[in-house]
Structure formats: C-alpha cells, structure tokens
Design a protein around this motif. Structure first.
Motif, short mmCIF file in Angstrom:
data_model
loop_
_atom_site.label_atom_id
_atom_site.label_comp_id
_atom_site.label_asym_id
_atom_site.label_seq_id
_atom_site.Cartn_x
_atom_site.Cartn_y
_atom_site.Cartn_z
N SER A 1 1.06 -1.14 -0.12
CA SER A 1 -0.07 0.13 -0.84
C SER A 1 1.10 0.99 0.67
CB SER A 1 -1.08 -0.16 1.35
OG SER A 1 0.14 0.31 2.12
N TYR A 2 2.31 1.52 0.40
CA TYR A 2 3.26 2.74 0.55
C TYR A 2 4.19 2.05 -0.75
CZ TYR A 2 0.96 3.57 5.04
OH TYR A 2 -0.44 4.34 5.55
N ALA A 3 3.42 1.77 -2.04
CA ALA A 3 4.75 1.25 -3.27
C ALA A 3 5.71 2.66 -3.39
CB ALA A 3 4.20 0.97 -3.93
N HIS A 4 6.74 2.62 -3.27
CA HIS A 4 7.14 3.13 -3.82
C HIS A 4 6.91 3.67 -5.24
CE1 HIS A 4 10.92 6.15 -5.35
NE2 HIS A 4 11.38 5.23 -6.19
N GLY A 5 6.79 5.93 -4.92
CA GLY A 5 6.14 6.21 -6.38
C GLY A 5 5.15 6.33 -6.31
N ALA A 6 4.11 5.41 -5.49
CA ALA A 6 2.60 6.22 -5.86
C ALA A 6 2.21 6.99 -5.41
CB ALA A 6 2.03 5.09 -5.20
N THR A 7 1.30 7.67 -5.47
CA THR A 7 1.10 9.31 -4.92
C THR A 7 -0.47 8.90 -4.16
OG1 THR A 7 0.84 9.71 -7.06
CG2 THR A 7 0.06 11.38 -5.92
N VAL A 8 -0.03 10.05 -3.05
CA VAL A 8 -0.22 9.82 -1.96
C VAL A 8 -1.30 11.28 -1.94
CG1 VAL A 8 -0.64 10.90 0.24
CG2 VAL A 8 0.83 9.38 -0.04
N THR A 9 -2.26 11.10 -2.05
CA THR A 9 -3.21 12.43 -2.77
C THR A 9 -4.06 12.68 -1.74
OG1 THR A 9 -5.19 11.02 -2.80
CG2 THR A 9 -3.80 10.75 -4.94
N LYS A 10 -3.43 12.15 -0.72
CA LYS A 10 -4.33 12.84 1.12
C LYS A 10 -4.11 12.39 1.83
CE LYS A 10 -9.26 13.51 3.41
NZ LYS A 10 -10.19 13.08 3.07
N GLY A 11 -3.61 13.02 2.85
CA GLY A 11 -3.26 12.52 3.87
C GLY A 11 -3.24 13.86 5.19
N THR A 12 -3.67 13.10 6.32
CA THR A 12 -3.42 14.16 8.03
C THR A 12 -2.48 13.57 9.00
OG1 THR A 12 -5.89 15.08 7.92
CG2 THR A 12 -4.76 15.13 9.21
N THR A 13 -1.52 14.40 8.90
CA THR A 13 -0.70 13.28 9.95
C THR A 13 -1.10 13.63 11.66
OG1 THR A 13 0.23 15.95 10.81
CG2 THR A 13 1.44 15.39 9.52
N ALA A 14 -0.69 13.27 12.81
CA ALA A 14 -1.24 12.78 13.91
C ALA A 14 -1.24 14.66 14.77
CB ALA A 14 -0.13 12.21 14.75
N LYS B 1 9.39 14.57 3.27
CA LYS B 1 8.60 15.19 4.49
C LYS B 1 8.02 13.22 5.31
CE LYS B 1 3.93 16.53 6.38
NZ LYS B 1 4.36 17.22 7.29
N PHE B 2 8.80 13.13 6.41
CA PHE B 2 8.47 12.23 7.30
C PHE B 2 7.41 12.15 7.99
CE2 PHE B 2 12.75 13.46 6.16
CZ PHE B 2 13.26 12.16 5.58
N VAL B 3 6.74 11.48 7.57
CA VAL B 3 5.00 11.15 8.43
C VAL B 3 4.80 10.30 9.08
CG1 VAL B 3 2.60 10.43 7.82
CG2 VAL B 3 4.04 12.27 6.64
N ASN B 4 5.17 9.89 10.28
CA ASN B 4 4.67 8.87 11.12
C ASN B 4 3.15 7.72 10.53
OD1 ASN B 4 4.11 6.65 13.07
ND2 ASN B 4 4.61 8.23 14.78
N VAL B 5 2.79 6.95 10.13
CA VAL B 5 1.63 6.05 9.99
C VAL B 5 0.68 6.35 11.16
CG1 VAL B 5 2.73 5.66 7.73
CG2 VAL B 5 2.50 4.08 8.89
N ALA B 6 1.81 5.89 11.96
CA ALA B 6 0.84 4.87 13.00
C ALA B 6 -0.42 5.73 13.61
CB ALA B 6 2.10 4.33 13.60
N GLY B 7 0.53 7.28 13.69
CA GLY B 7 -0.80 8.27 13.83
C GLY B 7 -1.42 9.39 12.64
N ALA B 8 -1.53 8.72 11.62
CA ALA B 8 -2.10 9.44 10.75
C ALA B 8 -2.37 9.01 10.25
CB ALA B 8 -1.01 9.68 9.32
N LYS B 9 -4.02 10.29 9.46
CA LYS B 9 -5.54 9.92 9.47
C LYS B 9 -5.92 10.23 8.18
CE LYS B 9 -6.08 12.60 13.09
NZ LYS B 9 -6.24 13.26 13.23
N ASP B 10 -6.87 9.70 7.55
CA ASP B 10 -7.28 9.85 6.30
C ASP B 10 -6.14 9.61 4.97
OD1 ASP B 10 -9.62 10.42 7.25
OD2 ASP B 10 -9.06 12.64 8.08
N ILE B 11 -5.22 8.83 5.06
CA ILE B 11 -4.40 8.43 4.10
C ILE B 11 -4.53 7.71 2.87
CG2 ILE B 11 -2.37 8.07 3.17
CD1 ILE B 11 -1.38 7.51 6.12
N GLU B 12 -4.69 8.89 1.95
CA GLU B 12 -5.33 8.05 0.44
C GLU B 12 -4.90 8.35 -0.46
OE1 GLU B 12 -8.75 10.61 -0.87
OE2 GLU B 12 -10.50 10.13 0.70
N ILE B 13 -4.04 6.38 -1.37
CA ILE B 13 -3.54 7.02 -2.04
C ILE B 13 -3.95 5.98 -3.51
CG2 ILE B 13 -1.23 5.44 -2.64
CD1 ILE B 13 -0.79 4.93 0.52
#
Length: 170
Positions: free
Chosen positions: A4-17, A51-63
């Motif tokens: 789900s976090y493959a190199h080159g994929a586009t994060v269209t939306k996400g929110t950090t903790a 940008k370094f994102v801790n995905v454990a606390g992130a919300k609403d990540i769309e890829i």
C-alpha cells in the motif's frame, strides 16, 4: 515493504497526527518504524522537499497505487556525483570548523565573524590573522597591527575592523 506504500505511488490526501495535511509522491516507507517519506517538488528547479510521516498516528491517507513504480526501474545512484558532493560537504565543514576560535571570548569570535565576511581570516591561537599579514589581537580586538606587505593592507583592515565593530555596537 508494504504494497500500500509502494515507491512512486501518489499520496493524494493525508493528515499527520498533529493535524497537518500532506500529499506527494512516496519516496520510501519503513514498515518496521511505520515511517513514510513523501516527496514534493522543491522551490529550486530539479530539487525536492521530503516530509517524514509516522503512519501509525496519521489519518485519512489516500493513495493512488496506479502511479507506483516498478522497483527494478528505480534510478541508480550517481557515485561520482555523490562522492563530489560528500567531499565538498567535508571541505565546507572543515572550513566552518577552522573559523571557530579555541578558547577565545565571544567578543573575539564576533569580531572574527564580522571580519571574515569581507576579508580572508584565520585564527593563530587567540590572534585573528587577516590576509595572512595583519594581526588583530585581544583582549579588545579593536586595533590591527602587522607588517602589511601589501600596500594599504593594514589601513584597509583597520578601516573594516572599525566599521564591523561599529555594526556590532562595540
């Protein structure tokens, strides 16, 4: 690596903790640390911001996984360029280190930094050596002395010293 976090994929939306939104291209992902690195175009041409994102606390990540790159197609590292950049960084760090006086007062370091902005300077213990021929000696660092092999060197250094000390409020 998580698919789900493959190199080159586009994060269209996400929110950090902390509530900060982010988007961009996935540059790297560490599944053990749950750390996602997202890159976006930088302000300088051909540069990127990371940008370094801790995905454990992130919300609403769309890829958008359809943009992921084949791991075999990843760019190679330009070793000669990497080596040149490393050597340049080492030279810059050494120069910066050489410009810090050992066992000198804050006043001495301030005067050195001010002089070094306009003239080549180096330390000789607690003496500021300007242009390899003029000395500025403590404890006040308010007067230049020396042989001045170059015509006008002593006067030039004294004038710059006076102006820089005035800017420093001394």
């Amino acid at each position: 690596m998580s698919t789900s976090y493959a190199h080159g994929a586009t994060v269209t939306k996400g929110t950090t903790a902390s509530g900060e939104s982010f988007r961009g291209e996935i540059f790297a992902y560490d599944d053990g640390a749950k750390l996602l690195v997202v890159r976006t175009p930088g302000e300088i041409s051909n540069s990127y911001d990371l940008k370094f994102v801790n995905v454990a606390g992130a919300k609403d990540i769309e890829i958008d996984a359809s943009t992921a790159k084949d791991p075999e197609a990843l760019p190679t590292v330009d070793d000669p360029r990497r080596e040149r950049r490393f050597e340049a960084a080492c030279r810059a760090a050494k120069t910066a280190g050489d410009n810090i006086g050992e066992n000198v007062s804050a006043l001495a370091q301030d005067v050195f930094d001010a002089l070094a902005r306009t003239l080549p300077c180096k330390w000789n213990k607690d003496v500021i050596v300007v242009m390899d021929e003029v000395d500025v000696v403590g404890p006040k660092y308010d007067a230049a002395s020396g042989s001045g092999q170059t015509p006008g060197a002593l006067e030039r250094v004294q004038k710059v010293l006076e102006l820089e000390r005035a800017k420093l409020g001394l």
